[in-house]
Design a protein around this motif. Structure first.
Motif, mmCIF file in Angstrom:
data_model
loop_
_atom_site.group_PDB
_atom_site.id
_atom_site.type_symbol
_atom_site.label_atom_id
_atom_site.label_comp_id
_atom_site.label_asym_id
_atom_site.label_seq_id
_atom_site.Cartn_x
_atom_site.Cartn_y
_atom_site.Cartn_z
ATOM 1 N N LYS A 1 10.423 6.775 5.092
ATOM 2 C CA LYS A 1 10.148 6.748 3.656
ATOM 3 C C LYS A 1 9.225 5.590 3.334
ATOM 4 O O LYS A 1 9.492 4.440 3.696
ATOM 5 C CB LYS A 1 11.449 6.633 2.849
ATOM 6 N N THR A 2 8.136 5.897 2.619
ATOM 7 C CA THR A 2 7.163 4.898 2.216
ATOM 8 C C THR A 2 6.966 4.982 0.695
ATOM 9 O O THR A 2 7.501 5.889 0.037
ATOM 10 C CB THR A 2 5.809 5.113 2.916
ATOM 11 N N ILE A 3 6.177 4.056 0.165
ATOM 12 C CA ILE A 3 5.891 4.080 -1.273
ATOM 13 C C ILE A 3 5.260 5.417 -1.671
ATOM 14 O O ILE A 3 5.545 5.955 -2.742
ATOM 15 C CB ILE A 3 4.981 2.898 -1.654
ATOM 16 N N SER B 1 0.854 -1.183 0.000
ATOM 17 C CA SER B 1 0.000 0.000 0.000
ATOM 18 C C SER B 1 0.888 1.231 0.000
ATOM 19 O O SER B 1 2.127 1.127 0.067
ATOM 20 C CB SER B 1 -0.915 -0.001 1.222
ATOM 21 N N LEU B 2 0.268 2.397 -0.061
ATOM 22 C CA LEU B 2 1.035 3.647 -0.039
ATOM 23 C C LEU B 2 1.818 3.795 1.260
ATOM 24 O O LEU B 2 2.833 4.496 1.305
ATOM 25 C CB LEU B 2 0.099 4.840 -0.220
ATOM 26 N N LYS B 3 1.358 3.130 2.323
ATOM 27 C CA LYS B 3 2.018 3.239 3.620
ATOM 28 C C LYS B 3 3.126 2.204 3.823
ATOM 29 O O LYS B 3 3.781 2.198 4.869
ATOM 30 C CB LYS B 3 0.984 3.102 4.736
ATOM 31 N N THR B 4 3.331 1.340 2.834
ATOM 32 C CA THR B 4 4.368 0.305 2.957
ATOM 33 C C THR B 4 5.744 0.949 3.109
ATOM 34 O O THR B 4 6.142 1.791 2.297
ATOM 35 C CB THR B 4 4.357 -0.618 1.728
ATOM 36 N N LYS B 5 6.480 0.549 4.135
ATOM 37 C CA LYS B 5 7.802 1.122 4.401
ATOM 38 C C LYS B 5 8.837 0.612 3.408
ATOM 39 O O LYS B 5 8.773 -0.521 2.947
ATOM 40 C CB LYS B 5 8.246 0.777 5.827
ATOM 41 N N LEU B 6 9.787 1.476 3.108
ATOM 42 C CA LEU B 6 10.868 1.134 2.188
ATOM 43 C C LEU B 6 12.156 0.862 2.953
ATOM 44 O O LEU B 6 12.439 1.508 3.966
ATOM 45 C CB LEU B 6 11.099 2.268 1.186
#
Length: 228
Positions: free
Chosen positions: A222-224, A135-140
């Motif tokens: 930083k996230t997607i 998702s947009l909240k997925t961590k990088l």
């Protein structure tokens, strides 16, 4: 006035007009040349003229990105000068090549999920811990590879041809080939994982085990969503 409008008004001049006549199911095409802004007499449009126009249109369309947008494509901006593509690859096995100085054998390695970002002429690669769904909240996280640093990639030795057809899939293939067909040969800005990258990579290739996700180092805050 934008750049395209300026180009149209300054360098492109009307050359001809094509008039289409129809009588029931019959068509007649007429060509009228334009000289000094004035339209000339109508003459039948020849097959050669149609062929020349078709060739010009075909060459122009070949530079337009087209085709089906893959389900794993997260973002695509095809505008000239603004090109940006982001896509996701779920955990998979990839063949990796290493320079002799690293003393790591070429082989296949089970990878974590990866996010690729192409912007202009640059490539970035990030890792994600989630094995299913993002998702947009997925961590990088930092990509656990040589030749990378906080996402940025130093593209190496791979010689990759430009695609003959400009599709979303051919763009993805081109950039993935640039990354995976290059030799991994050096660290950029320090070790990208918690342990020793060389040792962990050797073990994963030798045993076929999955890459240990607890080795990944997060890229702070930083996230997607931040890539879009």
């Amino acid at each position: 006035m934008n750049q395209l409008t300026e180009q149209l008004t300054s360098s492109l001049k009307p050359k001809m007009a094509i008039v289409v006549y129809k009588d029931n199911s019959t068509y007649y095409l007429e060509r009228r040349d334009i000289v000094k802004g004035k339209m000339g007499e109508g003459v039948p449009l020849t097959e050669k003229c149609l062929s020349d126009i078709s060739e010009v249109l075909t060459n122009a369309s070949s530079n337009i990105v087209h085709g089906t947008v893959p389900a794993f494509m997260l973002y695509a901006d095809c505008r000239p000068g603004h090109e940006k593509y982001i896509w996701y690859r779920k955990p998979e096995k990839r063949r990796m090549f290493f320079s002799k100085k690293l003393n790591i054998p070429t082989g296949e390695m089970n990878l974590p999920g990866l996010i690729y970002k192409v912007e202009g002429n640059g490539l970035s690669v990030f890792a994600v811990k989630r094995k299913r769904g993002i998702s947009l909240k997925t961590k990088l996280y930092q990509a656990p590879f040589f030749n990378t640093n906080s996402g940025s990639v130093c593209l190496g030795s791979a010689k990759v041809k430009e695609p003959s057809e400009l599709t979303y899939l051919s763009i993805i293939q081109k950039w993935e080939d640039k990354f995976w067909l290059s030799e991994f040969d050096h660290l950029l800005g320090g070790n990208p994982i918690k342990g020793n990258l060389s040792s962990v990579t050797k073990k994963c290739i030798k045993t076929g085990c999955e890459f240990p996700l607890d080795e990944l180092i997060p890229i702070r805050k930083k996230t997607i969503k931040d890539l879009l």
